[in-house]
Write an enzyme that holds these catalytic residues in place. Sequence first.
Site, PDB file in Angstrom:
ATOM      1  N   GLY A  36     -21.312  -7.047  30.777  1.00 43.74           N
ATOM      2  CA  GLY A  36     -21.600  -5.619  30.864  1.00 43.74           C
ATOM      3  C   GLY A  36     -20.366  -4.807  31.183  1.00 43.74           C
ATOM      4  O   GLY A  36     -20.410  -3.837  31.942  1.00 43.74           O
ATOM      5  N   ILE A  41     -19.949   0.229  36.326  1.00 46.31           N
ATOM      6  CA  ILE A  41     -19.092  -0.521  37.241  1.00 46.31           C
ATOM      7  C   ILE A  41     -18.422  -1.701  36.554  1.00 46.31           C
ATOM      8  O   ILE A  41     -17.412  -2.208  37.031  1.00 46.31           O
ATOM      9  CB  ILE A  41     -19.868  -0.989  38.496  1.00 46.31           C
ATOM     10  N   ASP A  88     -25.109 -11.075  24.187  1.00 43.01           N
ATOM     11  CA  ASP A  88     -26.388 -10.410  24.441  1.00 43.01           C
ATOM     12  C   ASP A  88     -27.166 -11.296  25.401  1.00 43.01           C
ATOM     13  O   ASP A  88     -27.706 -12.335  25.015  1.00 43.01           O
ATOM     14  CB  ASP A  88     -27.161 -10.208  23.138  1.00 43.01           C
ATOM     15  N   THR A 136     -32.899 -10.772  30.920  1.00 47.48           N
ATOM     16  CA  THR A 136     -31.525 -10.253  30.895  1.00 47.48           C
ATOM     17  C   THR A 136     -30.823 -10.418  32.232  1.00 47.48           C
ATOM     18  O   THR A 136     -29.695 -10.925  32.308  1.00 47.48           O
ATOM     19  CB  THR A 136     -31.537  -8.763  30.517  1.00 47.48           C
ATOM     20  N   SER A 170     -29.131  -6.312  43.963  1.00 45.60           N
ATOM     21  CA  SER A 170     -29.456  -4.939  44.333  1.00 45.60           C
ATOM     22  C   SER A 170     -30.292  -4.923  45.604  1.00 45.60           C
ATOM     23  O   SER A 170     -31.042  -5.868  45.899  1.00 45.60           O
ATOM     24  CB  SER A 170     -30.239  -4.245  43.212  1.00 45.60           C
ATOM     25  N   TYR A 192     -47.953  -5.465  35.044  1.00 46.35           N
ATOM     26  CA  TYR A 192     -46.502  -5.211  35.064  1.00 46.35           C
ATOM     27  C   TYR A 192     -46.157  -3.959  35.858  1.00 46.35           C
ATOM     28  O   TYR A 192     -46.779  -2.902  35.699  1.00 46.35           O
ATOM     29  CB  TYR A 192     -45.994  -5.053  33.633  1.00 46.35           C
TER      30      TYR A 192
END
Length: 285
Positions: A36, A41, A88, A136, A170, A192
């Site tokens: 990324g 960042i 990816d 991901t 996080s 969800y």
Amino acid sequence: MWPFSRKGVSGFSWKSTAEEVTHGIDATGLTAIVTGASSGIGTETTRVLALHGVHVIMAVRNKVNANNTREAILKEIPSAKIDVMELDLSSLESVKKFASEFNSSGLPLNILINNAGVMACPFMLSNDNIELQFATNHLGHFLLTNLLLDTMKKTASESKTEGRIVNVSSEAHKFAYSEGIRFDKINEQSSYSKWGAYGQSKLANILHANQLTKHFKDDGVNIIANSLHPGGIATNLYRHNSAINGNYYSIILFSKCGWQTCDEKRSTGGSHNLLCSIAPTSEGS
């Protein structure tokens, strides 16, 4: 005193920039992969690593954006050594292809920064039919790390230099579902919660780093793994949610850690990544 201005045990505060936490460090000769790396960042992490002499591999989905970012960094730092490779993380096949190509390149690998991610998006499935955030944020990075470990171990052994793995987690790991990681309900759309799903993926990042650290210590491997909360950084990660728009969880997140942007010159974005990747104060946790 504004509480977020207080310095922690590292000697830095939430206002410390990536350049400040790495001041005076010479990392010439090290090689790093940053996922990324073409925005937010990830870009600042790439820029400051390159500033200190690290050869950075930008692992990205969009090579056009990454090459534009690379050119901008090279314009500022002509000596920067940066390459771009396609990755990816939502596709396990793409992860395998990236790892195979990197391992075949003959390059060493001192630092792996698992930085890329998606946050609190509507329910979607990955190419492998796995809930997108878990696929991901956790599974892609878990597989990537596993496939690169032999190269990292070889590099650490031959160079006698400690390897570093950084999982960008996080504070939102606390928003995970009440039962934690719902392995038996990963793809259950009816129950969800976009923040519950994000939280469980970030919790998985932490548990991954903790388990890696345990294995490295038990096996006597000269690599450490850390997970971190990067702070409240306004990047395109927030494209599905915004504290400005009154999103409850975003407001809670930013009330805990303040608000910074990666658009500011010499921003605080990436400072935690840099502290854990090349600063001498990282211990593994």
